[in-house]
Enzyme design. Sequence first.
Site, PDB file in Angstrom:
ATOM      1  N   LYS A 191       0.780  -1.241   0.000  1.00 12.96           N
ATOM      2  CA  LYS A 191       0.000   0.000   0.000  1.00 12.96           C
ATOM      3  C   LYS A 191       0.813   1.292   0.000  1.00 12.96           C
ATOM      4  CE  LYS A 191      -3.421  -1.100  -0.597  1.00 12.96           C
ATOM      5  NZ  LYS A 191      -3.734  -1.768  -1.909  1.00 12.96           N
ATOM      6  N   TRP A 213       0.900   2.852  -8.590  1.00 11.31           N
ATOM      7  CA  TRP A 213       1.340   4.103  -9.233  1.00 11.31           C
ATOM      8  C   TRP A 213       2.648   3.871  -9.999  1.00 11.31           C
ATOM      9  CZ3 TRP A 213       1.824   9.339  -6.084  1.00 11.31           C
ATOM     10  CH2 TRP A 213       1.782  10.400  -6.983  1.00 11.31           C
ATOM     11  N   HIS A 271       7.492  -7.260  -3.564  1.00 11.72           N
ATOM     12  CA  HIS A 271       7.239  -6.776  -2.201  1.00 11.72           C
ATOM     13  C   HIS A 271       8.300  -7.325  -1.242  1.00 11.72           C
ATOM     14  CE1 HIS A 271       3.480  -4.668  -2.581  1.00 11.72           C
ATOM     15  NE2 HIS A 271       2.766  -5.702  -2.931  1.00 11.72           N
TER      16      HIS A 271
HETATM   17  P1  A3P Z   1      -5.300   4.794  -0.774  1.00 13.47           P
HETATM   18  O1  A3P Z   1      -5.858   3.519  -0.235  1.00 13.47           O
HETATM   19  O2  A3P Z   1      -4.809   5.699   0.320  1.00 13.47           O
HETATM   20  O3  A3P Z   1      -6.231   5.490  -1.704  1.00 13.47           O
HETATM   21  P2  A3P Z   1      -0.465  -0.049  -3.632  1.00 13.47           P
HETATM   22  O4  A3P Z   1      -0.562   0.232  -5.087  1.00 13.47           O
HETATM   23  O5  A3P Z   1       0.946  -0.148  -3.126  1.00 13.47           O
HETATM   24  O6  A3P Z   1      -1.330  -1.168  -3.210  1.00 13.47           O
HETATM   25  O7  A3P Z   1      -0.995   1.272  -2.900  1.00 13.47           O
HETATM   26  C1  A3P Z   1      -2.335   1.613  -3.075  1.00 13.47           C
HETATM   27  C2  A3P Z   1      -2.500   3.087  -2.793  1.00 13.47           C
HETATM   28  O8  A3P Z   1      -2.010   3.847  -3.905  1.00 13.47           O
HETATM   29  C3  A3P Z   1      -3.953   3.415  -2.620  1.00 13.47           C
HETATM   30  O9  A3P Z   1      -3.996   4.455  -1.626  1.00 13.47           O
HETATM   31  C4  A3P Z   1      -4.308   3.888  -4.013  1.00 13.47           C
HETATM   32  O10 A3P Z   1      -5.447   4.694  -4.066  1.00 13.47           O
HETATM   33  C5  A3P Z   1      -3.069   4.651  -4.423  1.00 13.47           C
HETATM   34  N1  A3P Z   1      -2.887   4.788  -5.873  1.00 13.47           N
HETATM   35  C6  A3P Z   1      -3.098   3.873  -6.842  1.00 13.47           C
HETATM   36  N2  A3P Z   1      -2.829   4.376  -8.054  1.00 13.47           N
HETATM   37  C7  A3P Z   1      -2.401   5.638  -7.867  1.00 13.47           C
HETATM   38  C8  A3P Z   1      -1.979   6.689  -8.754  1.00 13.47           C
HETATM   39  N3  A3P Z   1      -1.939   6.515 -10.070  1.00 13.47           N
HETATM   40  N4  A3P Z   1      -1.625   7.861  -8.191  1.00 13.47           N
HETATM   41  C9  A3P Z   1      -1.663   8.056  -6.872  1.00 13.47           C
HETATM   42  N5  A3P Z   1      -2.072   7.121  -5.981  1.00 13.47           N
HETATM   43  C10 A3P Z   1      -2.429   5.917  -6.472  1.00 13.47           C
END
Ligand code: A3P
Length: 294
Positions: free
Chosen positions: A48, A53, A108
């Site tokens: 997370k 991203w 991870h």
């Molecule tokens: P939130 O739950 O706070 O919204 P991971 O990809 O490591 O699982 O992390 C997920 C987090 O990254 C989530 O945070 C998600 O909304 C956010 N996220 C996913 N795509 C993103 C993007 N393109 N830009 C910014 N945040 C993004």
Amino acid sequence: PKQITWFEIELYQWQGSWYWPPHLEAALAGQTFFEARDDDIIIASSLKAGTTWLKSLVPCIINLPVDEDNDPLIKNNPHEVVSTLEIGVFQGKQNISILPSPRIFHTHLPYNSVPDAIKNSNCKIVYIARNPKDVFVSLWHFMNIFRTQEQGPFSMDKAFESFCNGVHSFGPNLDHVLEYWNKSLVLPQKILFLKYEELKLNPKEQVLKLASFLGKSLSNNELDNILWRSSFERLKNLDVNKSGNSSGFSIPNSSFFRLGTTGDWKNYFTPEMQERLDEIVRLKCEGSGLTLDI
Ligand code: A3P
């Protein structure tokens, strides 16, 4: 303990970190299976922290120019565009030897458990870290996907207790972050350490830094294009992410795009929670030069 229950899942400890059994099996298999190429790019993250991203950004930077019709992010969730090594790749479920260079993967795994082939080759690692308070809130929401409506959400108190004790998949989070941080200081050519918050705050500067680390220089137009293409707003609203289920995960693609902001922890944390986690972070990071609360 070597075995513990977390969000009703059994986790096992290996080399100081906690694993869900299928990830652990894969991590073990990957130690000898994976043959790295010098030009492989490995995205690394704890849970997370912004994996999705980076899985969007890195392919956009590498595959320039992309014409709109051939943008892989339109038809595929970022987790399909970039495979996680512990989810199939390490067990030979994909023929990765036929992929053109540069290949992009994600892991991870904590740095000490990354296969030697990756550490010993010239391949590059891009790490992303995030404020642990936001990681916790994001993780709690994510795990609740596995709950039925009748069950309701998991207890936040119990989840927080586990998180503070470092018990969660691929945890402890702070050990994960600090190990990559320390390695990035001694191996700056190999490991780039990014922060979710800095990417949000200064996207242009941070993406230029990422691109330059990967050996790419970007024009202003390319930079704008990459930022738009990998933006939360765009990806969240693509059909594939509104309705699909990415391979390797039995969860909806939409669950990877929840809020996409910084500081959501303020909507959940009591002053006691804040004080407790801040103190853990302060003690852990003391003397490391790393700040995570930005
Ligand atoms: P939130 O739950 O706070 O919204 P991971 O990809 O490591 O699982 O992390 C997920 C987090 O990254 C989530 O945070 C998600 O909304 C956010 N996220 C996913 N795509 C993103 C993007 N393109 N830009 C910014 N945040 C993004």
